[in-house]
Scaffold this motif. Sequence first.
Motif, PDB file in Angstrom:
ATOM      1  N   LYS A 110      -2.558   0.224  12.091  1.00 30.10           N
ATOM      2  CA  LYS A 110      -3.463   0.149  10.935  1.00 30.10           C
ATOM      3  C   LYS A 110      -2.688  -0.128   9.656  1.00 30.10           C
ATOM      4  O   LYS A 110      -3.141  -0.889   8.788  1.00 30.10           O
ATOM      5  CB  LYS A 110      -4.269   1.436  10.803  1.00 30.10           C
ATOM      6  N   GLU A 111      -1.521   0.474   9.508  1.00 32.13           N
ATOM      7  CA  GLU A 111      -0.727   0.242   8.301  1.00 32.13           C
ATOM      8  C   GLU A 111      -0.232  -1.198   8.222  1.00 32.13           C
ATOM      9  O   GLU A 111      -0.115  -1.761   7.127  1.00 32.13           O
ATOM     10  CB  GLU A 111       0.430   1.233   8.233  1.00 32.13           C
ATOM     11  N   LEU A 112       0.042  -1.814   9.366  1.00 37.94           N
ATOM     12  CA  LEU A 112       0.413  -3.228   9.362  1.00 37.94           C
ATOM     13  C   LEU A 112      -0.739  -4.089   8.849  1.00 37.94           C
ATOM     14  O   LEU A 112      -0.547  -5.007   8.036  1.00 37.94           O
ATOM     15  CB  LEU A 112       0.820  -3.674  10.768  1.00 37.94           C
ATOM     16  N   TYR A 113      -1.936  -3.789   9.325  1.00 39.06           N
ATOM     17  CA  TYR A 113      -3.110  -4.537   8.858  1.00 39.06           C
ATOM     18  C   TYR A 113      -3.394  -4.253   7.390  1.00 39.06           C
ATOM     19  O   TYR A 113      -3.797  -5.151   6.636  1.00 39.06           O
ATOM     20  CB  TYR A 113      -4.335  -4.204   9.712  1.00 39.06           C
ATOM     21  N   ARG A 114      -3.184  -3.004   6.965  1.00 38.30           N
ATOM     22  CA  ARG A 114      -3.418  -2.666   5.560  1.00 38.30           C
ATOM     23  C   ARG A 114      -2.500  -3.488   4.648  1.00 38.30           C
ATOM     24  O   ARG A 114      -2.943  -4.001   3.603  1.00 38.30           O
ATOM     25  CB  ARG A 114      -3.180  -1.179   5.325  1.00 38.30           C
ATOM     26  N   ALA A 115      -1.222  -3.608   5.020  1.00 39.82           N
ATOM     27  CA  ALA A 115      -0.282  -4.362   4.200  1.00 39.82           C
ATOM     28  C   ALA A 115      -0.723  -5.822   4.068  1.00 39.82           C
ATOM     29  O   ALA A 115      -0.625  -6.416   2.973  1.00 39.82           O
ATOM     30  CB  ALA A 115       1.119  -4.277   4.801  1.00 39.82           C
ATOM     31  N   ARG A 116      -1.210  -6.394   5.151  1.00 40.74           N
ATOM     32  CA  ARG A 116      -1.661  -7.792   5.109  1.00 40.74           C
ATOM     33  C   ARG A 116      -2.914  -7.929   4.256  1.00 40.74           C
ATOM     34  O   ARG A 116      -3.043  -8.869   3.457  1.00 40.74           O
ATOM     35  CB  ARG A 116      -1.912  -8.286   6.533  1.00 40.74           C
ATOM     36  N   ARG A 117      -3.805  -6.992   4.413  1.00 38.32           N
ATOM     37  CA  ARG A 117      -5.052  -7.007   3.646  1.00 38.32           C
ATOM     38  C   ARG A 117      -4.773  -6.864   2.150  1.00 38.32           C
ATOM     39  O   ARG A 117      -5.422  -7.525   1.324  1.00 38.32           O
ATOM     40  CB  ARG A 117      -5.951  -5.876   4.139  1.00 38.32           C
ATOM     41  N   ASP A 118      -3.829  -6.008   1.812  1.00 32.30           N
ATOM     42  CA  ASP A 118      -3.501  -5.782   0.407  1.00 32.30           C
ATOM     43  C   ASP A 118      -2.886  -7.008  -0.258  1.00 32.30           C
ATOM     44  O   ASP A 118      -2.896  -7.119  -1.493  1.00 32.30           O
ATOM     45  CB  ASP A 118      -2.540  -4.593   0.269  1.00 32.30           C
ATOM     46  N   VAL A 119      -2.353  -7.925   0.520  1.00 37.50           N
ATOM     47  CA  VAL A 119      -1.845  -9.192  -0.016  1.00 37.50           C
ATOM     48  C   VAL A 119      -2.946 -10.239  -0.064  1.00 37.50           C
ATOM     49  O   VAL A 119      -3.115 -10.953  -1.068  1.00 37.50           O
ATOM     50  CB  VAL A 119      -0.656  -9.708   0.831  1.00 37.50           C
ATOM     51  N   LEU A 120      -3.724 -10.355   1.011  1.00 36.75           N
ATOM     52  CA  LEU A 120      -4.679 -11.456   1.134  1.00 36.75           C
ATOM     53  C   LEU A 120      -5.900 -11.286   0.238  1.00 36.75           C
ATOM     54  O   LEU A 120      -6.355 -12.255  -0.389  1.00 36.75           O
ATOM     55  CB  LEU A 120      -5.107 -11.601   2.596  1.00 36.75           C
ATOM     56  N   ARG A 121      -6.426 -10.067   0.166  1.00 41.30           N
ATOM     57  CA  ARG A 121      -7.675  -9.895  -0.591  1.00 41.30           C
ATOM     58  C   ARG A 121      -7.520 -10.293  -2.065  1.00 41.30           C
ATOM     59  O   ARG A 121      -8.332 -11.095  -2.571  1.00 41.30           O
ATOM     60  CB  ARG A 121      -8.195  -8.464  -0.457  1.00 41.30           C
ATOM     61  N   PRO A 122      -6.552  -9.754  -2.800  1.00 43.50           N
ATOM     62  CA  PRO A 122      -6.446 -10.169  -4.198  1.00 43.50           C
ATOM     63  C   PRO A 122      -6.132 -11.651  -4.368  1.00 43.50           C
ATOM     64  O   PRO A 122      -6.552 -12.274  -5.353  1.00 43.50           O
ATOM     65  CB  PRO A 122      -5.318  -9.289  -4.757  1.00 43.50           C
ATOM     66  N   ALA A 123      -5.416 -12.236  -3.417  1.00 47.32           N
ATOM     67  CA  ALA A 123      -5.122 -13.665  -3.508  1.00 47.32           C
ATOM     68  C   ALA A 123      -6.401 -14.496  -3.370  1.00 47.32           C
ATOM     69  O   ALA A 123      -6.596 -15.484  -4.092  1.00 47.32           O
ATOM     70  CB  ALA A 123      -4.116 -14.061  -2.432  1.00 47.32           C
ATOM     71  N   LEU A 124      -7.266 -14.096  -2.462  1.00 39.93           N
ATOM     72  CA  LEU A 124      -8.544 -14.802  -2.302  1.00 39.93           C
ATOM     73  C   LEU A 124      -9.414 -14.647  -3.543  1.00 39.93           C
ATOM     74  O   LEU A 124     -10.023 -15.608  -4.029  1.00 39.93           O
ATOM     75  CB  LEU A 124      -9.284 -14.273  -1.068  1.00 39.93           C
ATOM     76  N   GLU A 125      -9.476 -13.439  -4.063  1.00 31.86           N
ATOM     77  CA  GLU A 125     -10.304 -13.202  -5.249  1.00 31.86           C
ATOM     78  C   GLU A 125      -9.774 -13.980  -6.451  1.00 31.86           C
ATOM     79  O   GLU A 125     -10.564 -14.549  -7.217  1.00 31.86           O
ATOM     80  CB  GLU A 125     -10.368 -11.704  -5.530  1.00 31.86           C
TER      81      GLU A 125
END
Length: 368
Positions: free
Chosen positions: A281-296
């Motif tokens: 889950k922490e691996l996915y969290r790290a990826r999400r924390d990069v991708l979401r703000p970049a998309l927004e």
Amino acid sequence: MSVRDLADYPWDAVAPYAETARRHADGIVDLSIGSPVDPTPEVVAAALRAATDAHAYPQTVGTPDLREAIVAWYARRRGVAGLTVQNVLPTIGSKELVALLPMLLGLGAGDVIVHPRAAYPTYEVGARLVGATPVAADDPADFPAGTRLVWVNSPGNPDGRVLDVAELRAIVARARELGAVVVSDECYAELGWDGAWADAVVPSILDPRVHDGDRAGLLSVYSLSKQSNLAGYRAAFLAGDADIVGRLLTARKHLGLMLPLPVQHAMVAALHDDDHVAAQKELYRARRDVLRPALEAAGFRIEHSEAGLYLWATAGEDAWTTLGWLAERGILAGPGHFYGEHYPQHVRFSLTAPLERIEAAAGRLAVS
């Protein structure tokens, strides 16, 4: 309807966009498919290696150890106590179960199968294979007469939507008015991110707060593909109404749907070990924390996505246009058209790419 009448596999339509994305100087960032890229946990792989002497046919019902592990997992991780081994059954991945369940339940022409408006396409495929009528509806008031099966998907694929206890109760109440079975696809339940689901357990259809102690007509489906990186093992299971589980067991025995014995041993190890799930889950969290703000920052609006393995986003234009814009930047995503007719302007981004590739995507999104 027969197998010959099925439409072409939808992902074939993405091939031209993938070809464009691969021409990027730094290669493709493939965020289209939710297929795990991280290693299988050693505790699981070791259990598989120790069980390779599998000369006899396995039992469809599963080993006693596996069934007991499933029961214990529901109590420990999902807040579902009181199950016995009669309430659970292993399956060969969850997709075959989703596709075959209407047939195994004896549904056919004249029956309605309800699924979410934003939906994994196999719910509809399973309905059409038996000649039933698929209906996309999120509001229980919209479930029509003739409904015999209601698919719930929480957290959802593609939209990451989580249904709370009150919403699940309403679905169960309406299904029981109609005499329908409710089957909840819950395979992303360990991946809660935002709001109430950052720390709380995502509720199961088998949660006693949902059904007040009466599991009749209710099934939960779960897969270890995402939380344990076991997509290649085809390791899944169902739980719920013992009468329905018994009927499915009988049918699956006749069809020879047996989970390989080494995989059953590996599943026991996976279900007893929570540490690898937290680490993943922490691996996915790290990826999400990069991708979401970049998309927004690039102008995308993220909708739902409070849990699960995806970001459900829209740029306010047809999804195929968005896919073309992304492909020019070497990024591949999944078009909303694949998940029903209601979201033609949405795109699904998967979190399964390595962090280095996610960071590459973020950099490309920042360049106009």
